[in-house]
Design an enzyme around this catalytic site. Structure first.
Site, PDB file in Angstrom:
ATOM      1  N   ASP A 274       4.538 -18.627 -10.199  1.00  0.00           N
ATOM      2  CA  ASP A 274       3.879 -19.543  -9.269  1.00  0.00           C
ATOM      3  C   ASP A 274       5.002 -20.140  -8.426  1.00  0.00           C
ATOM      4  O   ASP A 274       5.762 -20.977  -8.912  1.00  0.00           O
ATOM      5  CB  ASP A 274       3.106 -20.645 -10.002  1.00  0.00           C
ATOM      6  CG  ASP A 274       2.400 -21.599  -9.027  1.00  0.00           C
ATOM      7  OD1 ASP A 274       2.556 -21.421  -7.789  1.00  0.00           O
ATOM      8  OD2 ASP A 274       1.697 -22.518  -9.496  1.00  0.00           O
TER       9      ASP A 274
ATOM     10  N   GLU B 172       5.254 -28.706 -18.218  1.00  0.00           N
ATOM     11  CA  GLU B 172       4.319 -27.768 -18.832  1.00  0.00           C
ATOM     12  C   GLU B 172       4.896 -27.086 -20.063  1.00  0.00           C
ATOM     13  O   GLU B 172       4.381 -26.065 -20.518  1.00  0.00           O
ATOM     14  CB  GLU B 172       3.839 -26.753 -17.783  1.00  0.00           C
ATOM     15  CG  GLU B 172       3.097 -27.462 -16.640  1.00  0.00           C
ATOM     16  CD  GLU B 172       2.437 -26.519 -15.645  1.00  0.00           C
ATOM     17  OE1 GLU B 172       2.677 -25.301 -15.702  1.00  0.00           O
ATOM     18  OE2 GLU B 172       1.657 -27.028 -14.810  1.00  0.00           O
TER      19      GLU B 172
ATOM     20  N   SER C  63       2.079 -31.030  -7.932  1.00  0.00           N
ATOM     21  CA  SER C  63       2.234 -30.279  -6.690  1.00  0.00           C
ATOM     22  C   SER C  63       0.832 -29.990  -6.148  1.00  0.00           C
ATOM     23  O   SER C  63       0.408 -28.863  -6.027  1.00  0.00           O
ATOM     24  CB  SER C  63       2.989 -28.977  -6.942  1.00  0.00           C
ATOM     25  OG  SER C  63       2.260 -28.136  -7.808  1.00  0.00           O
TER      26      SER C  63
ATOM     27  N   ASP D  66      -3.685 -20.880  -4.910  1.00  0.00           N
ATOM     28  CA  ASP D  66      -3.946 -22.162  -5.594  1.00  0.00           C
ATOM     29  C   ASP D  66      -4.079 -23.237  -4.504  1.00  0.00           C
ATOM     30  O   ASP D  66      -5.192 -23.555  -4.068  1.00  0.00           O
ATOM     31  CB  ASP D  66      -2.796 -22.440  -6.570  1.00  0.00           C
ATOM     32  CG  ASP D  66      -2.809 -23.851  -7.145  1.00  0.00           C
ATOM     33  OD1 ASP D  66      -3.830 -24.551  -7.015  1.00  0.00           O
ATOM     34  OD2 ASP D  66      -1.797 -24.281  -7.738  1.00  0.00           O
TER      35      ASP D  66
ATOM     36  N   HIS E  80       8.044 -29.720 -11.357  1.00  0.00           N
ATOM     37  CA  HIS E  80       7.735 -29.956 -12.770  1.00  0.00           C
ATOM     38  C   HIS E  80       8.980 -30.149 -13.633  1.00  0.00           C
ATOM     39  O   HIS E  80       8.887 -30.348 -14.836  1.00  0.00           O
ATOM     40  CB  HIS E  80       6.895 -28.814 -13.338  1.00  0.00           C
ATOM     41  CG  HIS E  80       5.540 -28.713 -12.685  1.00  0.00           C
ATOM     42  ND1 HIS E  80       4.732 -27.608 -12.808  1.00  0.00           N
ATOM     43  CD2 HIS E  80       4.870 -29.582 -11.899  1.00  0.00           C
ATOM     44  CE1 HIS E  80       3.625 -27.807 -12.115  1.00  0.00           C
ATOM     45  NE2 HIS E  80       3.675 -28.980 -11.556  1.00  0.00           N
TER      46      HIS E  80
ATOM     47  N   LYS F  75      -3.973 -19.838 -17.322  1.00  0.00           N
ATOM     48  CA  LYS F  75      -2.590 -20.336 -17.437  1.00  0.00           C
ATOM     49  C   LYS F  75      -2.671 -21.765 -17.921  1.00  0.00           C
ATOM     50  O   LYS F  75      -3.366 -22.605 -17.358  1.00  0.00           O
ATOM     51  CB  LYS F  75      -1.800 -20.161 -16.138  1.00  0.00           C
ATOM     52  CG  LYS F  75      -2.163 -21.017 -14.971  1.00  0.00           C
ATOM     53  CD  LYS F  75      -1.012 -20.969 -13.943  1.00  0.00           C
ATOM     54  CE  LYS F  75      -1.125 -22.121 -12.970  1.00  0.00           C
ATOM     55  NZ  LYS F  75       0.010 -22.202 -12.048  1.00  0.00           N
TER      56      LYS F  75
ATOM     57  N   GLU G 103       7.042 -21.963 -11.484  1.00  0.00           N
ATOM     58  CA  GLU G 103       6.645 -21.439 -12.789  1.00  0.00           C
ATOM     59  C   GLU G 103       7.059 -19.984 -12.965  1.00  0.00           C
ATOM     60  O   GLU G 103       6.749 -19.151 -12.123  1.00  0.00           O
ATOM     61  CB  GLU G 103       5.114 -21.543 -12.945  1.00  0.00           C
ATOM     62  CG  GLU G 103       4.625 -22.968 -12.772  1.00  0.00           C
ATOM     63  CD  GLU G 103       3.104 -23.099 -12.769  1.00  0.00           C
ATOM     64  OE1 GLU G 103       2.401 -22.151 -13.171  1.00  0.00           O
ATOM     65  OE2 GLU G 103       2.616 -24.162 -12.340  1.00  0.00           O
TER      66      GLU G 103
ATOM     67  N   GLU H 212       1.655 -16.398  -7.427  1.00  0.00           N
ATOM     68  CA  GLU H 212       0.765 -17.480  -6.992  1.00  0.00           C
ATOM     69  C   GLU H 212       1.439 -18.285  -5.876  1.00  0.00           C
ATOM     70  O   GLU H 212       2.649 -18.528  -5.936  1.00  0.00           O
ATOM     71  CB  GLU H 212       0.484 -18.376  -8.200  1.00  0.00           C
ATOM     72  CG  GLU H 212      -0.437 -19.545  -7.926  1.00  0.00           C
ATOM     73  CD  GLU H 212      -0.650 -20.385  -9.188  1.00  0.00           C
ATOM     74  OE1 GLU H 212      -0.623 -19.818 -10.298  1.00  0.00           O
ATOM     75  OE2 GLU H 212      -0.818 -21.607  -9.060  1.00  0.00           O
TER      76      GLU H 212
ATOM     77  N   HIS I 167      -4.897 -25.048 -16.070  1.00  0.00           N
ATOM     78  CA  HIS I 167      -4.630 -26.457 -16.385  1.00  0.00           C
ATOM     79  C   HIS I 167      -3.983 -27.130 -15.176  1.00  0.00           C
ATOM     80  O   HIS I 167      -3.785 -26.495 -14.142  1.00  0.00           O
ATOM     81  CB  HIS I 167      -3.670 -26.532 -17.585  1.00  0.00           C
ATOM     82  CG  HIS I 167      -2.302 -25.983 -17.290  1.00  0.00           C
ATOM     83  ND1 HIS I 167      -1.205 -26.255 -18.041  1.00  0.00           N
ATOM     84  CD2 HIS I 167      -1.868 -25.150 -16.297  1.00  0.00           C
ATOM     85  CE1 HIS I 167      -0.144 -25.650 -17.543  1.00  0.00           C
ATOM     86  NE2 HIS I 167      -0.511 -24.969 -16.485  1.00  0.00           N
TER      87      HIS I 167
ATOM     88  N   LYS J  11      -9.161 -24.492 -10.732  1.00  0.00           N
ATOM     89  CA  LYS J  11      -8.839 -25.799 -11.304  1.00  0.00           C
ATOM     90  C   LYS J  11     -10.031 -26.703 -11.056  1.00  0.00           C
ATOM     91  O   LYS J  11     -10.249 -27.140  -9.916  1.00  0.00           O
ATOM     92  CB  LYS J  11      -7.609 -26.387 -10.617  1.00  0.00           C
ATOM     93  CG  LYS J  11      -6.288 -25.698 -10.932  1.00  0.00           C
ATOM     94  CD  LYS J  11      -5.189 -26.239 -10.033  1.00  0.00           C
ATOM     95  CE  LYS J  11      -3.801 -25.863 -10.526  1.00  0.00           C
ATOM     96  NZ  LYS J  11      -2.764 -26.175  -9.497  1.00  0.00           N
TER      97      LYS J  11
HETATM   98  P1  PGA Z   1       0.059 -28.927 -10.547  1.00  0.00           P
HETATM   99  O1  PGA Z   1       0.767 -27.561 -10.912  1.00  0.00           O
HETATM  100  O2  PGA Z   1      -0.956 -29.215 -11.575  1.00  0.00           O
HETATM  101  O3  PGA Z   1       1.207 -29.893 -10.492  1.00  0.00           O
HETATM  102  O4  PGA Z   1      -0.569 -28.719  -9.177  1.00  0.00           O
HETATM  103  C1  PGA Z   1       0.085 -26.432 -11.351  1.00  0.00           C
HETATM  104  C2  PGA Z   1       0.063 -25.355 -10.302  1.00  0.00           C
HETATM  105  O5  PGA Z   1       0.626 -25.507  -9.205  1.00  0.00           O
HETATM  106  O6  PGA Z   1      -0.546 -24.315 -10.527  1.00  0.00           O
HETATM  107 ZN    ZN Z   2       0.016 -23.371  -8.466  1.00  0.00          ZN
END
Ligand code: PGA
Ligand code: ZN
Length: 422
Positions: A241, A204, A40, A306, A154, A382, A163, A279, A359, A331
């Protein structure tokens, strides 16, 4: 000095190709690093370079990025000092020559940035990356946000919210907090099993049951916290999230919740948020909505950007100016180097924001983010459920660091959430 840089095509936890880099120093020290990959992904992330050759891995091969490591980055870094991380990252940026790392690929650039830090850590700190990066700075073990129930992109046929995480804040030690998270994960498994749900896990490592609504998902997580013997809202908080960019329906200009069969505007969606940490509660281009959400919830809820901020100081500056959010997700592969990730953290801190190291949904056995969370005193991390070894590797690394620190190990739980209430 740097004596050789070698790139290789490797695999991530979804079986997709990724980039591995190996940096060797003139004293023989070797650093190895692998980069992760999102599903995503935010529209404003740095570019992940894929070959597009449909005859290999359906087009997702990374041989072009690997060739960039071997033929372009390697020669340029020959003789550079691995102890000057900002200098190495500046060289990488100059060589790339673009704003979004499309010159070399953020996957090529980040692999070398991380492998350089690792090689330097071997040479200077006996291999301990967090020690090498922390220097004399304050360090701490982060609050783990364990993603125990997976939805959205996911996991198929599950919740819309991506999440559902538990944040064990009310503990004195990281290892006790992690144990609580694991016991809650096991309790959730028992509850789902007795409810006749399948026990498959998502990308995840969290369970991915087909529940009637997103609210039911929160209910079952709360039940699991209690069943494991912990007090929700006190010892253990719930964090979400939403990944709302994935729920945004551009044609209808609203958010669609498949499970509830609901289409909501930003205000109606925000009305559903009363958790300790949310998030991507709204989509990545809704700056006005983010400002309104922050005005309404920002005093008591951690609002993490994010897709909105993509670890990018340009977008973060706008977030700070517009009061859009109050926390940043970090990230490294959204921006491409360790130094730029650190710059985003510094800017967030200066503005009084909190931060969460993260991650990606496509991960590897690389544990660099665990060391970064400690060395930079980030406060939260996370890195998925306590299941699937690419997730557990980070938790095991943090347990090792806690042991290494002994009595000096400080856990961030109370400090981080003390500021946010419940
Ligand atoms: P992604 O998901 O690594 O698929 O972007 C993690 C997140 O959205 O925080
Ligand atoms: Zn996210």
């Amino acid at each position: 000095t740097i004596a050789s840089v070698v790139g290789r095509e490797a695999l991530d936890s979804r079986g997709n190709p990724t980039v591995e880099a190996e940096v060797t120093l003139s004293d023989g020290s070797v650093g190895l690093a692998l980069v992760p990959s999102g599903a995503s992904t935010g529209s404003y992330e740095a570019l992940e370079l894929r070959d597009g050759d449909r005859s290999r891995f359906g087009g997702s091969g990374t041989l072009t990025a690997v060739a960039n490591v071997n033929d372009r980055i390697g020669p340029a870094l020959m003789g550079a000092s691995p102890f000057d991380q900002p200098g190495v990252d500046r060289l990488l940026n100059e060589l790339d020559g673009t704003d979004d790392k499309s010159g070399l690929g953020a996957n090529a650039v980040l692999a070398v940035s991380m492998a350089t830090a690792r090689a330097a850590a071997v040479s200077a700190a006996g291999g301990s990356l967090w020690r090498h990066l922390a220097g004399d700075g304050q360090v701490s073990l982060p609050v783990p946000l364990l993603n125990i129930l997976n939805g959205g992109r996911h996991a198929s046929n599950s919740a819309d919210v991506q999440e559902f995480m538990v944040a064990p804040v009310g503990f004195d030690r990281f290892s006790d907090a992690l144990r609580a998270g694991v016991e809650i994960y096991q309790a959730l498994k028992s509850i789902l099993r007795s409810g006749g749900h399948n026990l498959n896990v998502g990308d995840e490592g969290g369970f991915a049951p087909t529940l009637p609504s997103n609210r039911d998902a929160i209910e079952v997580v709360l039940q699991a916290i209690e069943a494991a013997g912990y007090r929700p809202g006190e010892q253990v908080h719930i964090a979400l999230d939403v990944a709302a960019s994935e729920l945004w329906d551009a044609d209808a200009s609203n958010y669609h919740l498949e499970r509830e069969g609901l289409s909501l505007d930003a205000g109606e969606l925000v009305d559903l948020y009363a958790r300790c940490s949310i998030e991507d509660g709204l989509f990545e281009d809704d700056w006005a909505g983010w400002s309104t959400m922050t005005q309404r919830l920002g005093d008591s809820v951690q609002l993490v950007g994010d897709d909105l901020l993509v670890t990018n100081i340009g977008r973060l500056q706008r977030g700070i100016d517009d009061r859009a959010g109050n926390a940043i997700l970090l990230k490294p592969n959204q921006i491409g180097t360790l130094s730029e990730t650190a710059a985003a953290l510094d800017m967030a801190r200066d503005a009084g924001w909190t931060a969460v190291m993260s991650h990606r949904s496509g991960e590897t056995e690389d544990t660099t983010i665990a060391d970064l969370a400690v060395a930079w005193n980030v406060g939260q991390i996370k890195t998925g459920a306590p299941a699937r070894s690419e997730r557990v590797a980070k938790y095991n690394r943090l347990l090792r660091i806690e042991a290494e620190l002994g009595n000096a190990a400080r856990y961030s739980g109370k400090e981080v959430y003390g500021r946010l209430g419940s």
